[in-house]
Design an enzyme around this catalytic site. Sequence first.
Site, PDB file in Angstrom:
ATOM      1  N   HIS A  47      42.809  14.715  -9.103  1.00  0.00           N
ATOM      2  CA  HIS A  47      43.212  14.743  -7.699  1.00  0.00           C
ATOM      3  C   HIS A  47      42.217  13.965  -6.837  1.00  0.00           C
ATOM      4  O   HIS A  47      41.028  14.203  -6.884  1.00  0.00           O
ATOM      5  CB  HIS A  47      43.300  16.192  -7.233  1.00  0.00           C
ATOM      6  CG  HIS A  47      43.789  16.329  -5.841  1.00  0.00           C
ATOM      7  ND1 HIS A  47      43.335  17.303  -4.997  1.00  0.00           N
ATOM      8  CD2 HIS A  47      44.712  15.623  -5.128  1.00  0.00           C
ATOM      9  CE1 HIS A  47      43.944  17.210  -3.833  1.00  0.00           C
ATOM     10  NE2 HIS A  47      44.783  16.191  -3.890  1.00  0.00           N
ATOM     11  N   ASP A  98      47.044  -8.368  -7.426  1.00  0.00           N
ATOM     12  CA  ASP A  98      47.548  -9.702  -7.754  1.00  0.00           C
ATOM     13  C   ASP A  98      46.506 -10.434  -8.590  1.00  0.00           C
ATOM     14  O   ASP A  98      45.429  -9.892  -8.872  1.00  0.00           O
ATOM     15  CB  ASP A  98      47.909 -10.472  -6.480  1.00  0.00           C
ATOM     16  CG  ASP A  98      46.738 -10.722  -5.538  1.00  0.00           C
ATOM     17  OD1 ASP A  98      45.571 -10.784  -5.992  1.00  0.00           O
ATOM     18  OD2 ASP A  98      46.972 -10.881  -4.328  1.00  0.00           O
ATOM     19  N   HIS A 146      41.675  -6.451   4.941  1.00  0.00           N
ATOM     20  CA  HIS A 146      41.500  -6.890   3.551  1.00  0.00           C
ATOM     21  C   HIS A 146      40.036  -6.817   3.112  1.00  0.00           C
ATOM     22  O   HIS A 146      39.741  -6.456   1.970  1.00  0.00           O
ATOM     23  CB  HIS A 146      42.043  -8.305   3.376  1.00  0.00           C
ATOM     24  CG  HIS A 146      42.085  -8.773   1.963  1.00  0.00           C
ATOM     25  ND1 HIS A 146      42.839  -8.156   0.995  1.00  0.00           N
ATOM     26  CD2 HIS A 146      41.450  -9.806   1.344  1.00  0.00           C
ATOM     27  CE1 HIS A 146      42.675  -8.781  -0.159  1.00  0.00           C
ATOM     28  NE2 HIS A 146      41.838  -9.783   0.023  1.00  0.00           N
ATOM     29  N   TYR A 185      47.602 -11.009  -1.054  1.00  0.00           N
ATOM     30  CA  TYR A 185      47.483  -9.647  -0.526  1.00  0.00           C
ATOM     31  C   TYR A 185      48.376  -8.629  -1.221  1.00  0.00           C
ATOM     32  O   TYR A 185      48.519  -7.500  -0.752  1.00  0.00           O
ATOM     33  CB  TYR A 185      47.733  -9.605   0.988  1.00  0.00           C
ATOM     34  CG  TYR A 185      46.875 -10.567   1.757  1.00  0.00           C
ATOM     35  CD1 TYR A 185      45.510 -10.356   1.870  1.00  0.00           C
ATOM     36  CD2 TYR A 185      47.419 -11.701   2.356  1.00  0.00           C
ATOM     37  CE1 TYR A 185      44.697 -11.248   2.570  1.00  0.00           C
ATOM     38  CE2 TYR A 185      46.626 -12.591   3.056  1.00  0.00           C
ATOM     39  CZ  TYR A 185      45.264 -12.360   3.164  1.00  0.00           C
ATOM     40  OH  TYR A 185      44.475 -13.241   3.846  1.00  0.00           O
ATOM     41  N   ALA A 186      48.987  -8.972  -2.346  1.00  0.00           N
ATOM     42  CA  ALA A 186      49.836  -8.024  -3.081  1.00  0.00           C
ATOM     43  C   ALA A 186      48.931  -7.114  -3.907  1.00  0.00           C
ATOM     44  O   ALA A 186      48.769  -7.284  -5.115  1.00  0.00           O
ATOM     45  CB  ALA A 186      50.841  -8.754  -3.959  1.00  0.00           C
ATOM     46  N   ASN A 187      48.310  -6.168  -3.204  1.00  0.00           N
ATOM     47  CA  ASN A 187      47.363  -5.236  -3.804  1.00  0.00           C
ATOM     48  C   ASN A 187      47.580  -3.861  -3.189  1.00  0.00           C
ATOM     49  O   ASN A 187      47.877  -3.754  -2.000  1.00  0.00           O
ATOM     50  CB  ASN A 187      45.922  -5.672  -3.519  1.00  0.00           C
ATOM     51  CG  ASN A 187      45.647  -7.102  -3.898  1.00  0.00           C
ATOM     52  OD1 ASN A 187      45.697  -7.449  -5.063  1.00  0.00           O
ATOM     53  ND2 ASN A 187      45.389  -7.946  -2.902  1.00  0.00           N
TER      54      ASN A 187
END
Length: 131
Positions: free
Chosen positions: A20, A28, A97, A119-121
């Site tokens: 947890h 990316d 970012h 930025y595909a994170n």
Amino acid sequence: MKRSGILHGRLSQIIAELGHGELIAVADCGLPIPPGIELVDLAIKPGMPSFLDVCDTILTELVVEDFIVANELAIRGSGVVDHLRERAGVLGKFIPHSDFKQTLRNVRSVVRTGEWTPYANVIFVAGVAFS
């Protein structure tokens, strides 16, 4: 042999071991990984596997309490954030970012995809299956 779910042995193990509040990132191809953070590299060519395919697969097995993305993904992501919200069932948090890259120092591991989109994170925060 597993019949379904995540077939990648190490990734399956990482998800099973998350507690947890622990963090796991999906990235990316270009995201710098901090030294000492485990990398599960799934990238085989540009676009394969895609960021959303990997996220969707992880979300079939991981209980998510929250997720974190860069502001830039919300601005440029053309529906990615909405997709993550729908699949994870949470609203998510947005940070610059530069702060996102600093937060990576606290993740258990980073899963690199073949995604070729800036930025595909995402960082998923593990939840619990009981309340």
